[in-house]
Scaffold this motif. Structure first.
Motif, PDB file in Angstrom:
ATOM      1  N   ARG A   7      14.703  64.446  -8.111  1.00  0.00           N
ATOM      2  CA  ARG A   7      15.080  63.052  -8.342  1.00  0.00           C
ATOM      3  C   ARG A   7      16.421  62.708  -7.696  1.00  0.00           C
ATOM      4  NH1 ARG A   7      16.648  63.258 -14.822  1.00  0.00           N
ATOM      5  NH2 ARG A   7      17.546  65.330 -14.719  1.00  0.00           N
TER       6      ARG A   7
ATOM      7  N   GLU B 157       7.664  59.152 -17.713  1.00  0.00           N
ATOM      8  CA  GLU B 157       8.279  60.419 -17.295  1.00  0.00           C
ATOM      9  C   GLU B 157       7.200  61.414 -16.833  1.00  0.00           C
ATOM     10  OE1 GLU B 157      10.536  62.341 -20.368  1.00  0.00           O
ATOM     11  OE2 GLU B 157      11.277  63.897 -18.997  1.00  0.00           O
ATOM     12  N   GLY B 160       5.738  60.360 -13.591  1.00  0.00           N
ATOM     13  CA  GLY B 160       6.720  60.643 -12.539  1.00  0.00           C
ATOM     14  C   GLY B 160       6.704  62.110 -12.153  1.00  0.00           C
ATOM     15  N   GLU B 164       5.842  63.539  -8.544  1.00  0.00           N
ATOM     16  CA  GLU B 164       6.867  64.366  -7.880  1.00  0.00           C
ATOM     17  C   GLU B 164       6.234  65.672  -7.391  1.00  0.00           C
ATOM     18  OE1 GLU B 164      10.235  65.342 -10.466  1.00  0.00           O
ATOM     19  OE2 GLU B 164      10.181  67.341  -9.580  1.00  0.00           O
TER      20      GLU B 164
END
Lengths: 465, 351
Positions: A7, B157, B160, B164
């Motif tokens: 991130r 989350e 995500g 990712e």
């Protein structure tokens, strides 16, 4: 959050674009402060309060020192800053160490009956990430203001950003207020940013950390977990790879921090200068964690008298400085002994042994420094003194890391590759490339680096210091 | 400039992806290699979590099947902590080798829902490698079906994290490092994964290093001293009396299950689902079977129906069998599998 998390690029890209899109310096600084607190809060928001508290105390102490009419008052303000900063550091980092050490001593002396027996009573507080780094930064501010080397800032935003600036907040380099605050007073211009150099430096740092250090950790962890099972050669390989790991880990973080700051228009100090090429331990400390060694030199060694009061006093000062340097790294006896180990060789080098060293050819001096440093790293890495001793002294086991030899070779090649990549020649060639070619080269390099990272990665070693 | 950078990044990543092997971690690489070596002689593959990795002994299963007149050879490809999504990926690796002698896959019924990663373990190769486009889609689809999160941010989350990992997989993250370091297997594997020779010899069974768990014995003794039921006994009682909520299947990803069944059948292999003897209340599995979503289910979850598998002396810890338990379970599984295969044969004959 840390620099190798997936991130982080998104976070940094947002901060970078917003930072340069904003017009006013004050807005930019506010953005950076919010970003810094977000970066730190992503790990544990509770400990943001400590950073804010430390900032407020030093803001008040700085102004108190500047406005005080008498030396006594100035000293009182400085004492307040020292007590609060070192008190917080002591409570979070060292309290349990001293309690446990006192208990162990009491047990040996048979004083359990006086309530000093092993058992509960330790604080067991979580160690806030980067506390040693930002505490030393804030201390440098108060001390410099007290010494009259720096004017106290009346701008709380500037001081808060100096303490909390996210690129170097959690693992350095330790920035001096005298170097950073003036940068906050002058407007930053994107035209002055060496974007290519910063991008390249970030990638080199990332490579050192994620490809070199984390891959080396696979062998190091196996050897240090059960040293008695490994042959002496395998243990030596494990120890050597730890030297590679800790250098890649810490200098990689520093490179990334310097690069991020540069992309935002700020300069951070150099922290490493090819430390394993040092020709003595004195030289090693001019090349390793430079921001820490110069901090100890300026704020402890010189005030203690430095080398101006004879050999005996110099030796004493060196021992004090390196004992505290060891303790700064962590609340463990292995760190203390590691610090004293380095202090001892610095004392020897300043005595007759130093003259003997100068007679030796340069490769021999490098080998001497490397061996001392490597043995020191064994103490540094071991869980406790008996583990370090067993790694160094016990007869070898049967297990080898022969299967890992090829892998170790790869790590050494990667280690050398990063030295080459950081070299001036490559940098100059990259500078000469047209923008389009640089973009292609950078895309190629990023893909290669990503494919070489160790997925079962480790946290940054220096986060816990 | 940005477009050129991205083009170079994606092109080189794709090249590495094509050239370097998939970084299978957590013992999967060892087991897959062993399976590949034996694939031509394997009839039954077992796929699931640690409950099966620890609980199914191929040697015992095969001996019992032979006693029932079915000389079959099995391989246990279950891996500790392997959820339905990762198992689905491993299933594809098995099917990609071609059916050969393979007749049956025994698949543990598990939720398709992704869970938050364990921070202590960090990002592991095995968390990334199965994130291709279709399975990431299944993961996101499953998350959307669950939706009942106490904190809505958790849904964001988790989504995500899945995206990712898809990006990391597409960027070939860690592939070259894995490939270069393949020769070195540090013995500090947190999941005490089997060595290559063990994986071949035991055909994937993953026994505990010791037969009995001291931890479970201690917990049980402490609870008895306090006069309270232990955690194991509490969970056992709950498993005996499932609630309506335990039976709810509304959040289960049936589409993913259906796609899996079709893929297996497409290569001429029979999918049979398996619910091992677990004290974690999973009453939704029975509902799923009653609704006809599962083509065949070998169900060992009911402590009332299989009391001997829930006997304290056959457990290693709360949710796993010890060596004695694994031997008994493997024998009972063989008998159930024999019955199921006979049913299917009769069904086929009737058709």
């Amino acid at each position: 959050m840390n620099f190798v998390e997936a991130r982080f690029p998104f976070f940094f890209l947002a901060v970078f674009l917003l930072h340069w899109a904003l017009r006013g310096e004050r807005s930019r600084k506010r953005l950076l402060l919010v970003a810094s607190y977000t970066f730190y809060g992503a790990w544990d928001a509770r400990f943001l309060a400590l950073i804010v508290f430390s900032t407020l105390v030093d803001y008040a102490a700085g102004l108190g020192i500047a406005d005080a009419r008498s030396t006594r008052k100035r000293r009182a303000w400085l004492a307040l800053s020292l007590c609060v900063n070192l008190g917080v550091l002591g409570a979070f980092k060292y309290a349990d160490f001293f309690i446990e050490s006192a208990r162990a001593l009491a047990q040996r002396l048979g004083l359990e009956a006086y309530g000093l027996a092993p058992g509960s009573g330790t604080l067991d507080w979580l160690l806030p990430v980067g506390i040693s780094f930002y505490t030393f930064q804030t201390l440098s501010y108060s001390i410099d203001v007290y010494r009259g080397k720096l004017r106290a800032t009346r701008n709380l935003l500037d001081l808060a950003l100096f303490v909390g600036f996210f690129p170097q907040l959690v693992a350095g380099p330790i920035v001096r207020a005298a170097d950073f605050l003036p940068q906050l007073r002058t407007p930053r211009r994107f035209g002055n940013v060496a974007v290519r150099a910063a991008l390249w430096l970030f990638l080199i740092g990332y490579f050192k950390k994620a490809c070199v250090a984390d891959n080396a950790a696979r062998v190091v962890d196996a050897v240090f977990a059960a040293p008695e099972q490994f042959t002496l050669a395998s243990r030596a390989l494990g120890a050597a790879l730890y030297a590679v790991q800790i250098y890649g880990d810490f200098s990689g973080y520093s490179d990334m921090a310097i690069a991020c700051a540069a992309l935002l228009g700020y300069a951070l100090p150099e922290n490493f200068r090819a430390p394993y090429l040092a020709t003595s331990i004195t030289d090693f400390w001019r090349r390793w964690h430079i921001s820490l060694s110069t901090w100890f030199r300026d704020y402890l060694y010189i005030p203690l008298g430095g080398n101006r009061a004879g050999r005996g006093r110099t030796a004493r000062n060196l021992l004090i400085v390196f004992l505290l340097c060891g303790l700064w790294h962590g609340a463990k006896w292995t760190f203390v002994i590691w610090g004293l180990w380095h202090g001892l060789f610095l004392i020897l080098e300043r005595s007759g042994a130093g003259r003997l060293l100068h007679v030796l050819p340069s490769p021999a001096r490098r080998l001497y420094a490397l061996l001392v440093v490597l043995l020191g790293w064994v103490l540094f890495r071991a869980d406790d003194l008996s583990s370090a001793w067993s790694l160094l002294s016990q007869p070898g086991g049967e297990q080898t890391v022969a299967a890992a030899s090829a892998w170790s070779l790869v790590i050494v090649v990667l280690f050398l590759a990063q030295l080459g990549a950081a070299g001036g020649a490559l940098q100059a060639r990259l500078d000469r490339l047209r923008n389009e070619r640089f973009a292609l080269c950078y895309g190629f390099a990023v893909a290669l680096v990503l494919s070489l990272i160790s997925l079962d990665h480790q946290a940054f070693i220096y986060f816990v210091f | 400039m940005v477009a050129l950078f991205l083009a170079a990044l994606l092109a080189v990543s794709a090249l590495i992806r094509w050239a370097a092997p998939v970084p299978h971690g957590g013992g999967l690489a060892v087991k897959l290699a062993a399976y590949e070596e034996l694939a031509h002689e394997i009839d039954v593959v077992v796929l699931g979590t640690s409950r099966l990795a620890r609980g199914v002994i191929p040697e015992v299963l095969d001996a019992e099947l032979a006693a029932h007149g079915r000389p079959l050879k099995s391989f246990n490809l279950s891996v500790l902590g392997m959820g339905a999504l990762e198992a689905d990926y491993v299933l594809d690796q098995v099917l990609a080798l071609g059916a050969g002698r393979l007749q049956t896959v025994l698949l543990e019924v598990d939720s398709w829902r992704p869970v938050l990663p364990d921070d202590e373990l960090g990002l592991r190769a095995r968390d990334v490698h199965w994130h291709d486009l279709s399975r990431t889609r299944t993961a996101l689809e499953s998350l959307w079906q669950v939706r009942q999160f106490s904190n809505p941010l958790q849904l964001v989350e988790l989504a995500g994290i899945e995206l990712e990992r898809l990006a990391l997989d597409q960027l070939s993250i860690g592939r070259l490092a894995w490939w270069l370091g393949e020769g070195f297997a540090p013995n500090a594997d947190p999941l005490d994964s089997p060595t290559p020779s063990e994986a071949l010899r035991l055909r994937g069974h993953h026994p505990y290093p010791v037969a009995q768990s001291d931890g479970l014995l201690r917990q049980q003794a402490n609870a008895r001293r306090r006069g309270e039921p232990s955690r194991f006994e509490r969970l056992l009682n709950q498993a005996r009396r499932p609630t309506v909520r335990d039976r709810d299947t509304s959040t289960y990803n049936r589409d993913a299950l259906q796609r899996q069944i079709e893929r297996v059948r497409a290569v001429g292999v029979t999918p049979i689902y398996l619910a091992p003897p677990s004290v974690k209340s999973r009453a939704w599995i029975a509902t799923l079977a009653e609704e006809g979503a599962l083509p065949a289910l070998l169900d060992f979850r009911d402590p009332n129906a299989h009391p001997e598998l829930f006997a304290f002396e056959r457990r290693y810890d709360v949710d796993h069998l010890n060596q004695d338990g694994a031997e008994l379970f493997s024998r009972e599984l063989a008998a159930a599998l024999h019955r199921q295969l006979s049913l299917e044969e009769h069904g086929d004959a009737a058709r």
